[in-house]
Scaffold this motif. Sequence first.
Motif, mmCIF file in Angstrom:
data_model
loop_
_atom_site.group_PDB
_atom_site.id
_atom_site.type_symbol
_atom_site.label_atom_id
_atom_site.label_comp_id
_atom_site.label_asym_id
_atom_site.label_seq_id
_atom_site.Cartn_x
_atom_site.Cartn_y
_atom_site.Cartn_z
ATOM 1 N N VAL A 70 10.534 -7.250 12.076
ATOM 2 C CA VAL A 70 9.212 -7.083 11.470
ATOM 3 C C VAL A 70 8.643 -5.720 11.839
ATOM 4 O O VAL A 70 8.601 -5.364 13.011
ATOM 5 C CB VAL A 70 8.216 -8.163 11.966
ATOM 6 N N VAL A 71 8.188 -4.992 10.828
ATOM 7 C CA VAL A 71 7.422 -3.772 11.050
ATOM 8 C C VAL A 71 5.949 -4.160 11.012
ATOM 9 O O VAL A 71 5.497 -4.799 10.067
ATOM 10 C CB VAL A 71 7.709 -2.713 9.961
ATOM 11 N N VAL A 72 5.207 -3.813 12.058
ATOM 12 C CA VAL A 72 3.766 -4.059 12.087
ATOM 13 C C VAL A 72 3.083 -2.703 11.954
ATOM 14 O O VAL A 72 3.270 -1.819 12.793
ATOM 15 C CB VAL A 72 3.312 -4.756 13.388
ATOM 16 N N GLU A 73 2.328 -2.559 10.880
ATOM 17 C CA GLU A 73 1.601 -1.314 10.626
ATOM 18 C C GLU A 73 0.121 -1.556 10.924
ATOM 19 O O GLU A 73 -0.508 -2.428 10.327
ATOM 20 C CB GLU A 73 1.802 -0.864 9.185
ATOM 21 N N ALA A 74 -0.406 -0.788 11.849
ATOM 22 C CA ALA A 74 -1.804 -0.921 12.269
ATOM 23 C C ALA A 74 -2.657 0.162 11.619
ATOM 24 O O ALA A 74 -2.249 1.318 11.546
ATOM 25 C CB ALA A 74 -1.906 -0.805 13.785
ATOM 26 N N LYS A 75 -3.811 -0.248 11.178
ATOM 27 C CA LYS A 75 -4.802 0.680 10.641
ATOM 28 C C LYS A 75 -6.121 0.451 11.354
ATOM 29 O O LYS A 75 -6.372 -0.626 11.892
ATOM 30 C CB LYS A 75 -4.994 0.471 9.128
ATOM 31 N N ARG A 76 -6.970 1.452 11.355
ATOM 32 C CA ARG A 76 -8.281 1.274 11.985
ATOM 33 C C ARG A 76 -9.053 0.184 11.255
ATOM 34 O O ARG A 76 -8.775 -0.140 10.094
ATOM 35 C CB ARG A 76 -9.043 2.589 12.044
#
Length: 117
Positions: A70-76
């Motif tokens: 799983v790729v977890v992409e975080a954004k503000r």
Amino acid sequence: MANNKEAQARIKINKLLEASGWRFEDSEKGKANIQLEPGVDYSSLGDDFENQKHGFIDFLLLDKDGRALVVVEAKRESIDPLFAKEQARNYARNVGARFVILSNGNIHYFWDTKHGN
């Protein structure tokens, strides 16, 4: 300050991952199964690393054999995480991960790249 806003989202995501059984470090429960981008000094990326041209996977969750899962992409927190869908798709493709989680710490989207949204 933008850096602090994404940092707040990352802290929330860290806690959610750990509460779900994912591990940043080896422990008596098993080997670490979260990988952060190796060799990246996030403090050197400036005040707004979210807008940097170089792409980095925020969190890579690994299966029991240590393979990308799983790729977890975080954004503000102020950004809809769906904004990062194509970015995360490219990351997942590059590392061979089937799943993607897009999150700003408050809103989370789970995506199976083989079967769609």
